[in-house]
Design a protein around this motif. Structure first.
Motif, PDB file in Angstrom:
ATOM      1  N   ASP A  89      44.164 -83.701  53.802  1.00  0.00           N
ATOM      2  CA  ASP A  89      44.581 -83.183  52.500  1.00  0.00           C
ATOM      3  C   ASP A  89      43.792 -81.912  52.233  1.00  0.00           C
ATOM      4  OD1 ASP A  89      45.288 -82.637  49.920  1.00  0.00           O
ATOM      5  OD2 ASP A  89      44.329 -84.414  49.040  1.00  0.00           O
ATOM      6  N   ALA A  90      44.461 -80.765  52.293  1.00  0.00           N
ATOM      7  CA  ALA A  90      43.789 -79.470  52.189  1.00  0.00           C
ATOM      8  C   ALA A  90      43.782 -78.918  50.775  1.00  0.00           C
ATOM      9  CB  ALA A  90      44.444 -78.474  53.135  1.00  0.00           C
ATOM     10  N   THR A  91      43.767 -79.774  49.766  1.00  0.00           N
ATOM     11  CA  THR A  91      43.798 -79.321  48.372  1.00  0.00           C
ATOM     12  C   THR A  91      42.449 -79.463  47.675  1.00  0.00           C
ATOM     13  OG1 THR A  91      44.528 -81.503  47.603  1.00  0.00           O
ATOM     14  CG2 THR A  91      46.238 -79.898  48.186  1.00  0.00           C
ATOM     15  N   ALA A  92      41.426 -79.837  48.418  1.00  0.00           N
ATOM     16  CA  ALA A  92      40.106 -80.020  47.809  1.00  0.00           C
ATOM     17  C   ALA A  92      39.478 -78.666  47.470  1.00  0.00           C
ATOM     18  CB  ALA A  92      39.197 -80.806  48.743  1.00  0.00           C
ATOM     19  N   SER A  93      38.441 -78.691  46.666  1.00  0.00           N
ATOM     20  CA  SER A  93      37.717 -77.468  46.294  1.00  0.00           C
ATOM     21  C   SER A  93      36.227 -77.767  46.323  1.00  0.00           C
ATOM     22  CB  SER A  93      38.148 -76.981  44.910  1.00  0.00           C
ATOM     23  OG  SER A  93      37.427 -75.827  44.528  1.00  0.00           O
ATOM     24  N   TYR A  94      35.567 -77.279  47.354  1.00  0.00           N
ATOM     25  CA  TYR A  94      34.131 -77.503  47.498  1.00  0.00           C
ATOM     26  C   TYR A  94      33.309 -76.254  47.184  1.00  0.00           C
ATOM     27  CZ  TYR A  94      35.925 -81.532  50.037  1.00  0.00           C
ATOM     28  OH  TYR A  94      36.602 -82.673  50.381  1.00  0.00           O
ATOM     29  N   PHE A  95      33.928 -75.080  47.373  1.00  0.00           N
ATOM     30  CA  PHE A  95      33.232 -73.821  47.114  1.00  0.00           C
ATOM     31  C   PHE A  95      34.138 -72.896  46.316  1.00  0.00           C
ATOM     32  CE2 PHE A  95      30.850 -75.534  50.622  1.00  0.00           C
ATOM     33  CZ  PHE A  95      29.544 -75.125  50.378  1.00  0.00           C
ATOM     34  N   ASP A  96      33.540 -72.174  45.376  1.00  0.00           N
ATOM     35  CA  ASP A  96      34.254 -71.210  44.543  1.00  0.00           C
ATOM     36  C   ASP A  96      33.818 -69.800  44.904  1.00  0.00           C
ATOM     37  OD1 ASP A  96      35.528 -73.258  43.105  1.00  0.00           O
ATOM     38  OD2 ASP A  96      33.838 -73.426  41.719  1.00  0.00           O
ATOM     39  N   PHE A  97      34.772 -68.891  44.865  1.00  0.00           N
ATOM     40  CA  PHE A  97      34.458 -67.488  45.130  1.00  0.00           C
ATOM     41  C   PHE A  97      33.517 -66.939  44.064  1.00  0.00           C
ATOM     42  CE2 PHE A  97      35.333 -63.041  44.117  1.00  0.00           C
ATOM     43  CZ  PHE A  97      35.064 -62.436  45.339  1.00  0.00           C
ATOM     44  N   ARG A  98      32.519 -66.147  44.509  1.00  0.00           N
ATOM     45  CA  ARG A  98      31.594 -65.530  43.560  1.00  0.00           C
ATOM     46  C   ARG A  98      31.595 -64.011  43.640  1.00  0.00           C
ATOM     47  NH1 ARG A  98      26.724 -63.492  41.862  1.00  0.00           N
ATOM     48  NH2 ARG A  98      26.219 -62.709  43.938  1.00  0.00           N
ATOM     49  N   TYR A  99      31.491 -63.471  44.877  1.00  0.00           N
ATOM     50  CA  TYR A  99      31.326 -62.022  44.977  1.00  0.00           C
ATOM     51  C   TYR A  99      31.749 -61.553  46.373  1.00  0.00           C
ATOM     52  CZ  TYR A  99      29.032 -57.462  45.205  1.00  0.00           C
ATOM     53  OH  TYR A  99      28.782 -56.125  45.352  1.00  0.00           O
ATOM     54  N   ALA A 100      32.313 -60.352  46.454  1.00  0.00           N
ATOM     55  CA  ALA A 100      32.658 -59.732  47.734  1.00  0.00           C
ATOM     56  C   ALA A 100      32.484 -58.232  47.606  1.00  0.00           C
ATOM     57  CB  ALA A 100      34.095 -60.067  48.137  1.00  0.00           C
ATOM     58  N   THR A 101      32.201 -57.613  48.724  1.00  0.00           N
ATOM     59  CA  THR A 101      32.043 -56.162  48.754  1.00  0.00           C
ATOM     60  C   THR A 101      32.902 -55.591  49.871  1.00  0.00           C
ATOM     61  OG1 THR A 101      30.454 -54.340  48.950  1.00  0.00           O
ATOM     62  CG2 THR A 101      30.062 -56.277  50.315  1.00  0.00           C
ATOM     63  N   THR A 102      33.356 -54.362  49.687  1.00  0.00           N
ATOM     64  CA  THR A 102      34.205 -53.705  50.675  1.00  0.00           C
ATOM     65  C   THR A 102      33.563 -52.384  51.079  1.00  0.00           C
ATOM     66  OG1 THR A 102      35.506 -52.510  49.020  1.00  0.00           O
ATOM     67  CG2 THR A 102      36.260 -54.712  49.627  1.00  0.00           C
ATOM     68  N   GLY A 103      34.138 -51.774  52.093  1.00  0.00           N
ATOM     69  CA  GLY A 103      33.653 -50.463  52.510  1.00  0.00           C
ATOM     70  C   GLY A 103      32.959 -50.505  53.859  1.00  0.00           C
ATOM     71  N   SER A 104      32.916 -49.356  54.524  1.00  0.00           N
ATOM     72  CA  SER A 104      32.344 -49.266  55.870  1.00  0.00           C
ATOM     73  C   SER A 104      30.843 -49.502  55.888  1.00  0.00           C
ATOM     74  CB  SER A 104      32.659 -47.896  56.477  1.00  0.00           C
ATOM     75  OG  SER A 104      32.134 -46.856  55.655  1.00  0.00           O
ATOM     76  N   ASP A 105      30.154 -49.261  54.768  1.00  0.00           N
ATOM     77  CA  ASP A 105      28.710 -49.456  54.739  1.00  0.00           C
ATOM     78  C   ASP A 105      28.331 -50.926  54.912  1.00  0.00           C
ATOM     79  OD1 ASP A 105      28.322 -46.773  54.387  1.00  0.00           O
ATOM     80  OD2 ASP A 105      28.083 -46.895  52.209  1.00  0.00           O
ATOM     81  N   TYR A 106      29.238 -51.827  54.574  1.00  0.00           N
ATOM     82  CA  TYR A 106      28.961 -53.259  54.658  1.00  0.00           C
ATOM     83  C   TYR A 106      29.807 -53.954  55.729  1.00  0.00           C
ATOM     84  CZ  TYR A 106      26.617 -52.655  50.157  1.00  0.00           C
ATOM     85  OH  TYR A 106      25.785 -52.238  49.145  1.00  0.00           O
ATOM     86  N   LYS A 107      30.548 -53.203  56.486  1.00  0.00           N
ATOM     87  CA  LYS A 107      31.492 -53.797  57.423  1.00  0.00           C
ATOM     88  C   LYS A 107      30.781 -54.438  58.613  1.00  0.00           C
ATOM     89  CE  LYS A 107      35.526 -52.764  60.290  1.00  0.00           C
ATOM     90  NZ  LYS A 107      36.448 -51.722  60.782  1.00  0.00           N
TER      91      LYS A 107
END
Length: 518
Positions: A187-205
């Motif tokens: 059953d793939a409907t569980a929620s164990y982790f919630d999104f908090r933060y993400a960064t984009t751009g070549s400096d962090y790639k």
């Protein structure tokens, strides 16, 4: 945009038309009459079927509703098409056979056709945000900075088709359908982790130098995430939103092409394609040591994986899995190899239990091995069931379970007390399992596919899971030591997003190392 990229867009667009039983010629598709074989597999004589005036007079809203209904009825699962996907993309002949045209085609307006064409060209879009937070998710953005509000159908079609045409790499020919038929129902409907933060751009790639080696992200705390960048190993602080180099390319040997890293005990250890290493202290910038793990001048002994461990006396050591079939034990204090065991096949990954009494060795064999690292990796048991080569393995914190990730798209979990058969077989959606990690508390098992999907399973029964979906190649994943945070590194030339952080969901119950003592 390159010609090859535009050609790929056109092929995807044609595939979407066929999947929806629609007519690319009536849409004015620029490549509908191309002489290539791909088009001929898609088109049939029924495209010229006349349409009644009442049908053509329908509004674009009603026609779009029909499209949504047809999408819901389509069977676009990977299990249904896995045999028609090759290394170079889709086998369009098999795809056409499974999507045979069944009758007259309803006409659609130009606006509807533009709507469908844009769905196949979503990768032309650029993210609207460079930093994404949980607040932005509630505003209609996804974790990569794309705004999908009003474009839900486009996303559904594009991600479904992306899942179908992703290259399936097989070292040993096998039937993926058979693997998935024997997998556990989850059953793939569980929620164990919630999104908090993400960064984009070549400096962090994050960078991936070898498509099969994806253990390039390590976390030593919730504030220190290490990953391989094109100019060296960087440390990312998701709370302060800063980054810094801890091992620069200028400190590495000449032509050092990194293939594996580990960070632990204040040290960064990196291996490369030529069997060389680079060791750096995080406490002193001047303490950098380099050398060769393999003897002689063999320049093809790739370091496939490195894992930190300790000797019986407490000395810090690193186990290296290498392409020439060796597992070497490198003593950090002596700066020398103190153990060398040779296997019959290339070793792709190793893992050591918390007590150091057991090790798991997997590689270019359908079988994995449980060994005793204290006795020169004497074989204790064989782990059977996979149909291809394995590239990752991990022990649970209580040393009761060991998981192996394989190119047959499955993760197999074994009980070390009865390793004759797998306790659970867990399958993904898009391809090989390139990384597996148990949470430090032991409550969750994280598996990473080569792109687009992370799966977080609960380890009591493996009956429920959380699917985390995005778009892009996965460079590595890691838990924080307190099990409260989950990090993923994304490396993709099409879709933006570099590093993503998830926090333990409060709704799923406590999931931290402190719970072990309660």
């Amino acid at each position: 945009m390159s010609t090859a990229t535009r050609q790929h867009q056109q092929d995807i667009s044609l595939g979407l038309y066929v999947d929806l039983d629609l007519d690319p010629q009536s849409a004015g598709h620029s490549d509908a009459n191309r002489g290539g074989a791909n088009v001929q597999h898609h088109l049939s004589e029924d495209w010229n079927t006349s349409v009644s005036p009442s049908t053509s007079a329908r509004t674009s809203v009603e026609q779009t509703a029909d499209v949504v209904h047809r999408m819901q009825q389509l069977d676009v699962s990977t299990a249904g098409r896995s045999d028609s996907v090759g290394v170079n993309g889709t086998d369009f002949q098999n795809a056409a056979a499974s999507n045979a045209h069944s009758g007259a085609v309803s006409a659609t307006t130009d606006a509807t056709w533009d709507f469908l064409t844009n769905a196949a060209q979503m990768f032309e879009r650029t993210p609207e945000l460079t930093e994404i937070t949980a607040v932005d998710i509630r505003r209609g953005y996804d974790m990569q900075g794309y705004r999908w509000s009003g474009y839900e159908l486009q996303k559904q079609m594009y991600t479904s088709y992306r899942r179908d045409v992703y290259p399936q790499y097989q070292s040993v020919p096998h039937n993926v359908k058979e693997v998935r038929r024997r997998a556990n129902c989850v059953d793939a409907t569980a929620s164990y982790f919630d999104f908090r933060y993400a960064t984009t751009g070549s400096d962090y790639k994050c960078e991936i130098n070898h498509f099969q080696l994806r253990d390039l992200v390590w976390a030593t705390s919730s504030y220190d995430v290490f990953y391989w960048h094109k100019d060296g190993v960087q440390c990312w602080n998701p709370w302060l939103r800063t980054r810094k180099y801890v091992l620069e390319r200028s400190q590495m040997p000449k032509a050092f092409r990194l293939s594996a890293i580990c960070v632990d005990e204040g040290l960064v250890f990196a291996g490369d394609y030529r069997g060389r290493y680079c060791l750096k202290s995080l406490r002193n910038d001047n303490d950098t040591f380099t050398g060769r793990l393999s003897q002689g001048t063999d320049n093809n002994d790739i370091v496939n994986h490195v894992a930190p461990t300790k000797s019986s006396g407490g000395a810090y050591q690193v186990l290296t899995a290498q392409n020439k079939g060796h597992v070497r034990c490198f003593d950090v204090e002596r700066l020398s190899v103190v153990g060398d065991t040779e296997f019959e096949w290339a070793v792709n990954s190793t893992a050591v239990s918390a007590s150091g009494a057991l090790a798991c060795v997997v590689g270019d064999s359908c079988e994995g091995l449980l060994t005793d690292p204290r006795q020169n990796h004497r074989t204790i048991a064989r782990l059977c069931g996979h149909m291809d080569y394995s590239f990752t393995c991990a022990f649970s914190p209580d040393e009761r379970l060991v998981a192996t990730g394989n190119q047959d798209t499955s993760t197999r979990v074994y009980d070390v007390r009865w390793p004759q058969c797998a306790l659970a077989t867990l399958c993904g959606y898009i391809g090989a399992v390139r990384s597996v990690k148990f949470s430090p508390c032991g409550r969750n098992l994280l598996t990473a596919e080569p792109a687009d999907y992370l799966h977080v399973y609960e380890t009591s029964t493996f009956g429920s899971a959380q699917d985390i979906e995005f778009m892009g190649e996965i460079a590595g994943v890691a838990f924080s030591p307190d099990a409260n945070c989950l990090f993923a590194g994304i490396s993709d030339s099409i879709h933006e997003c570099s590093l993503v952080e998830f926090n333990c969901s409060k709704m799923s119950g406590a999931d931290t190392t402190e719970d072990i003592w309660l």
